[in-house]
Write a protein that holds these residues in place. Structure first.
Motif, PDB file in Angstrom:
ATOM      1  N   ARG A   1      -9.597 -11.967  10.869  1.00  0.00           N
ATOM      2  CA  ARG A   1      -8.769 -12.249   9.716  1.00  0.00           C
ATOM      3  C   ARG A   1      -7.690 -13.269  10.060  1.00  0.00           C
ATOM      4  O   ARG A   1      -7.132 -13.244  11.154  1.00  0.00           O
ATOM      5  N   ALA A   2      -7.372 -14.110   9.067  1.00  0.00           N
ATOM      6  CA  ALA A   2      -6.327 -15.103   9.282  1.00  0.00           C
ATOM      7  C   ALA A   2      -4.964 -14.439   9.425  1.00  0.00           C
ATOM      8  O   ALA A   2      -4.087 -14.951  10.132  1.00  0.00           O
ATOM      9  N   GLN A   3      -4.759 -13.319   8.762  1.00  0.00           N
ATOM     10  CA  GLN A   3      -3.500 -12.590   8.871  1.00  0.00           C
ATOM     11  C   GLN A   3      -3.782 -11.119   8.645  1.00  0.00           C
ATOM     12  O   GLN A   3      -4.641 -10.739   7.838  1.00  0.00           O
ATOM     13  N   LEU A   4      -3.061 -10.261   9.363  1.00  0.00           N
ATOM     14  CA  LEU A   4      -3.356  -8.843   9.391  1.00  0.00           C
ATOM     15  C   LEU A   4      -2.551  -8.056   8.368  1.00  0.00           C
ATOM     16  O   LEU A   4      -1.517  -8.512   7.880  1.00  0.00           O
ATOM     17  N   SER A   5      -3.008  -6.840   8.099  1.00  0.00           N
ATOM     18  CA  SER A   5      -2.237  -5.901   7.296  1.00  0.00           C
ATOM     19  C   SER A   5      -1.031  -5.431   8.095  1.00  0.00           C
ATOM     20  O   SER A   5      -0.947  -5.619   9.321  1.00  0.00           O
ATOM     21  N   ALA A   6      -0.081  -4.791   7.413  1.00  0.00           N
ATOM     22  CA  ALA A   6       1.115  -4.298   8.086  1.00  0.00           C
ATOM     23  C   ALA A   6       0.755  -3.280   9.152  1.00  0.00           C
ATOM     24  O   ALA A   6       1.300  -3.298  10.270  1.00  0.00           O
ATOM     25  N   ASP A   7      -0.157  -2.381   8.842  1.00  0.00           N
ATOM     26  CA  ASP A   7      -0.533  -1.347   9.802  1.00  0.00           C
ATOM     27  C   ASP A   7      -1.211  -1.951  11.019  1.00  0.00           C
ATOM     28  O   ASP A   7      -0.919  -1.583  12.162  1.00  0.00           O
ATOM     29  N   ARG A   8      -2.124  -2.892  10.802  1.00  0.00           N
ATOM     30  CA  ARG A   8      -2.807  -3.524  11.930  1.00  0.00           C
ATOM     31  C   ARG A   8      -1.850  -4.406  12.720  1.00  0.00           C
ATOM     32  O   ARG A   8      -1.970  -4.520  13.944  1.00  0.00           O
ATOM     33  N   THR A   9      -0.883  -5.021  12.056  1.00  0.00           N
ATOM     34  CA  THR A   9       0.141  -5.800  12.761  1.00  0.00           C
ATOM     35  C   THR A   9       0.915  -4.901  13.722  1.00  0.00           C
ATOM     36  O   THR A   9       1.152  -5.253  14.887  1.00  0.00           O
ATOM     37  N   PHE A  10       1.327  -3.735  13.230  1.00  0.00           N
ATOM     38  CA  PHE A  10       2.065  -2.787  14.076  1.00  0.00           C
ATOM     39  C   PHE A  10       1.218  -2.360  15.274  1.00  0.00           C
ATOM     40  O   PHE A  10       1.708  -2.338  16.413  1.00  0.00           O
ATOM     41  N   LYS A  11      -0.053  -2.047  15.048  1.00  0.00           N
ATOM     42  CA  LYS A  11      -0.921  -1.625  16.147  1.00  0.00           C
ATOM     43  C   LYS A  11      -1.120  -2.751  17.154  1.00  0.00           C
ATOM     44  O   LYS A  11      -1.168  -2.515  18.365  1.00  0.00           O
ATOM     45  N   THR A  12      -1.222  -3.975  16.652  1.00  0.00           N
ATOM     46  CA  THR A  12      -1.388  -5.120  17.556  1.00  0.00           C
ATOM     47  C   THR A  12      -0.179  -5.276  18.462  1.00  0.00           C
ATOM     48  O   THR A  12      -0.310  -5.472  19.674  1.00  0.00           O
ATOM     49  N   ILE A  13       1.015  -5.181  17.895  1.00  0.00           N
ATOM     50  CA  ILE A  13       2.236  -5.314  18.701  1.00  0.00           C
ATOM     51  C   ILE A  13       2.326  -4.175  19.714  1.00  0.00           C
ATOM     52  O   ILE A  13       2.719  -4.386  20.879  1.00  0.00           O
TER      53      ILE A  13
ATOM     54  N   ASN B   1       0.859  -1.181   0.000  1.00  0.00           N
ATOM     55  CA  ASN B   1       0.000   0.000   0.000  1.00  0.00           C
ATOM     56  C   ASN B   1       0.896   1.232   0.000  1.00  0.00           C
ATOM     57  O   ASN B   1       1.685   1.428   0.927  1.00  0.00           O
ATOM     58  N   PRO B   2       0.828   2.084  -1.028  1.00  0.00           N
ATOM     59  CA  PRO B   2       1.795   3.174  -1.125  1.00  0.00           C
ATOM     60  C   PRO B   2       1.695   4.212  -0.021  1.00  0.00           C
ATOM     61  O   PRO B   2       2.653   4.941   0.231  1.00  0.00           O
ATOM     62  N   SER B   3       0.534   4.309   0.666  1.00  0.00           N
ATOM     63  CA  SER B   3       0.388   5.339   1.683  1.00  0.00           C
ATOM     64  C   SER B   3       0.599   4.826   3.106  1.00  0.00           C
ATOM     65  O   SER B   3       0.435   5.570   4.060  1.00  0.00           O
ATOM     66  N   THR B   4       0.958   3.547   3.249  1.00  0.00           N
ATOM     67  CA  THR B   4       1.122   3.007   4.597  1.00  0.00           C
ATOM     68  C   THR B   4       2.307   3.655   5.299  1.00  0.00           C
ATOM     69  O   THR B   4       3.299   4.026   4.671  1.00  0.00           O
ATOM     70  N   ARG B   5       2.202   3.810   6.599  1.00  0.00           N
ATOM     71  CA  ARG B   5       3.297   4.413   7.358  1.00  0.00           C
ATOM     72  C   ARG B   5       4.354   3.361   7.664  1.00  0.00           C
ATOM     73  O   ARG B   5       4.098   2.155   7.605  1.00  0.00           O
ATOM     74  N   GLU B   6       5.534   3.821   8.032  1.00  0.00           N
ATOM     75  CA  GLU B   6       6.606   2.902   8.384  1.00  0.00           C
ATOM     76  C   GLU B   6       6.517   2.602   9.878  1.00  0.00           C
ATOM     77  O   GLU B   6       7.107   3.285  10.714  1.00  0.00           O
ATOM     78  N   GLY B   7       5.742   1.587  10.224  1.00  0.00           N
ATOM     79  CA  GLY B   7       5.646   1.200  11.629  1.00  0.00           C
ATOM     80  C   GLY B   7       6.945   0.560  12.095  1.00  0.00           C
ATOM     81  O   GLY B   7       7.448  -0.373  11.473  1.00  0.00           O
ATOM     82  N   ILE B   8       7.494   1.066  13.179  1.00  0.00           N
ATOM     83  CA  ILE B   8       8.761   0.551  13.700  1.00  0.00           C
ATOM     84  C   ILE B   8       8.543   0.079  15.139  1.00  0.00           C
ATOM     85  O   ILE B   8       8.067   0.838  15.983  1.00  0.00           O
ATOM     86  N   VAL B   9       8.872  -1.168  15.397  1.00  0.00           N
ATOM     87  CA  VAL B   9       8.777  -1.738  16.738  1.00  0.00           C
ATOM     88  C   VAL B   9      10.144  -1.617  17.413  1.00  0.00           C
ATOM     89  O   VAL B   9      11.136  -2.141  16.901  1.00  0.00           O
ATOM     90  N   TYR B  10      10.192  -0.931  18.529  1.00  0.00           N
ATOM     91  CA  TYR B  10      11.418  -0.797  19.313  1.00  0.00           C
ATOM     92  C   TYR B  10      11.297  -1.717  20.531  1.00  0.00           C
ATOM     93  O   TYR B  10      10.583  -1.412  21.484  1.00  0.00           O
ATOM     94  N   TRP B  11      12.004  -2.847  20.486  1.00  0.00           N
ATOM     95  CA  TRP B  11      11.794  -3.871  21.501  1.00  0.00           C
ATOM     96  C   TRP B  11      12.252  -3.434  22.887  1.00  0.00           C
ATOM     97  O   TRP B  11      11.530  -3.606  23.874  1.00  0.00           O
ATOM     98  N   LYS B  12      13.435  -2.862  23.011  1.00  0.00           N
ATOM     99  CA  LYS B  12      13.924  -2.464  24.337  1.00  0.00           C
ATOM    100  C   LYS B  12      13.132  -1.288  24.900  1.00  0.00           C
ATOM    101  O   LYS B  12      12.918  -1.197  26.103  1.00  0.00           O
ATOM    102  N   LYS B  13      12.740  -0.411  24.041  1.00  0.00           N
ATOM    103  CA  LYS B  13      12.042   0.789  24.482  1.00  0.00           C
ATOM    104  C   LYS B  13      10.596   0.491  24.859  1.00  0.00           C
ATOM    105  O   LYS B  13      10.065   1.068  25.822  1.00  0.00           O
ATOM    106  N   ARG B  14       9.947  -0.400  24.133  1.00  0.00           N
ATOM    107  CA  ARG B  14       8.513  -0.608  24.300  1.00  0.00           C
ATOM    108  C   ARG B  14       8.139  -1.759  25.221  1.00  0.00           C
ATOM    109  O   ARG B  14       7.067  -1.746  25.823  1.00  0.00           O
TER     110      ARG B  14
END
Length: 733
Positions: free
Chosen positions: A99-111, A51-64
């Motif tokens: 859903r059996a598998q999520l979009s990138a944006d929803r994956t980021f929000k889930t984490i 999706n060209p408008s999706t944001r770059e979700g970044i998971v920071y493990w130590k910080k979060r």
């Protein structure tokens, strides 16, 4: 989202730290550098989506994530990204499909939401996920809305992410990382969530007409009146950049001589040297501009201007770098802008693309991501009709005479992302081709402007369109919704400053009563205006009735969801509100006149008994609209209610296919008309105002006569109402 690697036979085994989180060979080539390894502290999820408008979700493990739970949730996140839930898992989270598998944006929000749960577990002293009990999950649900104060929908989202964690633990994770079955899977979510709002679940407010009207007017001005000037200035700037680049590859000595001749001539005449302004202050010499003007390499220009003689002269003799592009667009016979300057071209391009977004998003009902994913060529010229005429921009289907060819509408072809799932319930990040949107002329004009701006690029709102020097990571990406949201805010600020500077304060865009203009509100506002059609408050108001027809035509091949749900919801809310006003007026002794008076009285009573003036869910909206007796529409311009019966309607002579009236085509002898006492008072006030206008000595007599005739006609309507009105007491007797 299909980016799995060759998975180990035991998916419960923890991947090695150097393993890829997902397969780099299955993502777009220019995204491969962003694919993380399992042991990285920073996981970018950008490459998961097409999706060209999706944001770059970044998971920071130590910080979060807290230390005690970091690796457990890292493993769960890896499974969430890599493995779709198997068919054996009951894909439900309390009644709704999962859903059996999520979009990138929803994956980021889930984490991110898992991180909230992890910190709560640490604070509660629970050592592992397997130690969590159903009572703990109940306590967490209570914590969300009582301690954190989350709204119902937000809290529900958190509970759904825990449901997914439970399913993933059961299917893929070791015993220590498995979450027990959440109690809301058995009992439903309601007992674990805050009470629903009396306004229902969709709390998004439409943009008020006082704000949307001027915003649309100025957006249309940019698209239809200012675009040529801005794009020409943009092209001139590109030519300057190209000339500077050519100078950089040419002979240095020759360019240096030309620059010095220019500088000495400028100094001798006492003229200023062009500089770049930032924040209203001179920031630096216009090096690229001067390089192009004199054919001098940019490095030579920079070095020359650092010499004391020129540095000192530049300090006291500087001006903005002008462009040669003429300003041809006008407002009330005056140029809409001063001569363009080199440094402001970028800002004007941003204003233009923002205006195009507003026009497309608002007048089509597209979701923001759907607009941002549009590609060049998405709106082809419609085919010629059978007679060879090109009827491109019809304002209404019924406007064509019976012996004419039906009008050909411009269609916008694109993709939708929200419901793009494959047969296994896996989200498809590239979206799915959908039924085309039908475009009214301003939308077509906005698309054409963006095609010119894209300069052969694939996306209309490509990040590279405005500045080809953007970083490689932005290749193939559109502007993000967050960026466009900020630009809409900046557009309003620019317009208001522009209006004030020209003494046009009355045309400024006022702040919206409901706060910031989020992009999703355009879609809701379109539905509101189509349902209520406030005449004269917004440019193109007369077309709102036609837009319903066009939008309905465009959505006819798919189920009634998306924009149709919003249209139905807003229409039902308008009907319920209007009938409540009628019911209250009748209770206070008010009367109704007109051929449909008794039908309106009955409708007001029926609505009051069934809905009490409140329509808070789409189910209620569908129920109200399905009742023919409640098909009541308020026409404030004609001072009447239309109790719509298709068989009696004069606004649709063919009597075919229309489920709603065309309120801009009301006929005074229609059998569907009813008026209230309030309408009669409004008619009398309008007649008084017309007579006052007619009495002006400055008004030509023929025009004054027409105004007096109109006032007499209105006075007769009010008199007819007073003599023929019926009340509920008369009905009961």
């Amino acid at each position: 989202m299909t980016h799995a690697l060759n998975l180990p036979s035991d998916t419960r085994a923890v991947p090695a730290a150097h393993d890829w989180v997902f397969d780099p060979d299955q993502v777009q080539p220019h995204r491969r550098a962003t694919v993380p390894r399992y042991g990285d502290d920073r996981w970018s999820l950008l490459a998961l989506s097409q999706n060209p408008s999706t944001r770059e979700g970044i998971v920071y493990w130590k910080k979060r994530f807290p230390d005690a739970y970091r690796e457990a949730f890292r493993h769960a996140a890896w499974a969430l990204i890599t493995l779709p839930l198997p068919r054996t898992v009951p894909l439900s989270h309390g009644g709704a499909p999962m859903r059996a598998q999520l979009s990138a944006d929803r994956t980021f929000k889930t984490i991110q939401q898992w991180a909230v749960f992890a910190h709560w577990l640490v604070a509660r002293g629970i050592p592992t996920l397997s130690a969590v009990t159903a009572d703990d999950l109940t306590a967490f649900a209570e914590h969300l809305h009582k301690q954190r104060g989350m709204a119902r929908n937000t809290a529900c989202s958190h509970l759904i992410t825990l449901t997914r964690l439970h399913f993933y633990g059961t299917a893929f994770l070791p015993a220590a990382n498995r979450l027990t079955e959440p109690p809301w899977l058995r009992d439903g979510h309601d007992d674990y969530l805050p009470a629903a709002s009396s306004r229902g679940e969709n709390l998004t407010e439409p943009i008020t007409p006082q704000t949307m009207g001027p915003l649309l007017v100025w957006s249309l001005r940019f698209v239809e009146q200012f675009a040529d000037d801005i794009l020409n200035a943009h092209q001139e700037r590109a030519q300057i950049m190209a000339a500077a680049a050519a100078a950089d590859s040419g002979p240095t000595a020759t360019g240096s001589d030309q620059l010095l001749r220019y500088l000495h001539a400028t100094k001798q005449a006492g003229d200023p040297i062009p500089v770049i302004f930032a924040g209203g202050l001179p920031a630096r010499a216009a090096i690229i501009y001067l390089a192009a003007k004199t054919g001098t390499p940019t490095r030579t220009v920079a070095a020359t201007l650092q010499r004391p003689i020129w540095r000192e002269y530049l300090r006291d003799h500087h001006t903005s770098a002008p462009l040669d592009t003429p300003v041809t667009g006008q407002l009330d016979g005056q140029p809409w802008h001063e001569p363009f300057l080199y440094h402001e071209r970028q800002n004007l391009i941003r204003m233009l693309s923002t205006a195009c977004f507003v026009v497309i998003a608002y007048l089509t009902g597209m979701r923001p991501g759907e607009v941002l994913a549009l590609e060049a060529g998405c709106c082809p010229q419609p085919p010629a009709t059978g007679s060879g005429r090109q009827l491109i921009y019809a304002t209404a289907l019924e406007d064509a005479a019976p012996d004419e060819d039906p009008p050909a509408h411009s269609l916008i072809h694109g993709r939708q992302f929200k419901h793009a799932l494959d047969e296994n319930g896996v989200h498809q990040s590239a979206g799915a081709v959908r039924v085309p949107w039908v475009a009214v002329p301003p939308v077509v004009a906005a698309v054409r402007v963006m095609e010119r701006l894209s300069q052969g690029g694939r996306l209309l709102f490509d990040t590279m369109a405005e500045d080809r020097r953007s970083s490689e990571i932005r290749t193939g990406r559109s502007l993000s919704p967050v960026t466009v949201h900020n630009r809409v805010k900046a557009f309003i600020e620019w317009v208001n400053q522009h209006a004030r500077s020209r003494g046009r304060e009355a045309e400024a865009i006022p702040a919206d009563a409901h706060g910031a203009i989020s992009l999703g509100r355009f879609r809701r506002t379109l539905a509101w205006h189509i349902a209520r059609r406030p005449g004269g408050l917004v440019a193109l108001a007369v077309q709102y009735g036609h837009l319903r027809t066009l939008i309905s035509e465009g959505y006819a091949a798919r189920s009634r969801n998306g924009i149709h749900e919003l249209l139905d919801f807003e229409t039902a809310r308008a009907v319920a509100q209007d009938l409540t006003d009628v019911h209250e007026a009748l209770d206070n002794g008010g009367g109704i006149s007109g051929p449909a008076a008794r039908r309106l009285i009955n409708a007001a009573g029926t609505q009051h008994r069934r809905f009490g003036g409140l329509v808070t869910t789409t189910r209620q909206a569908r129920s109200l609209l399905a009742d023919p007796a409640l098909n009541v529409f308020h026409n404030s311009d004609a001072f009447l209610f239309c109790n719509y019966d298709r068989a009696k309607a004069l606004c649709h002579p063919s009597r075919g296919g229309q489920t709603t009236p065309s309120l801009d085509r009301c006929r005074s002898n229609c059998a569907n008309i009813a008026r209230t006492d309030e309408h009669a008072s409004q008619i009398e006030n309008a007649a008084t105002e017309l007579r006052a206008q007619a009495s002006s000595p400055l008004l030509p007599e023929p025009l004054a006569d027409r105004l007096r005739q109109k006032a007499d006609h209105l006075a007769q309507l009010a008199s007819d109402h007073r003599t023929s009105r019926i009340t509920t007491d008369q009905e009961d007797s």
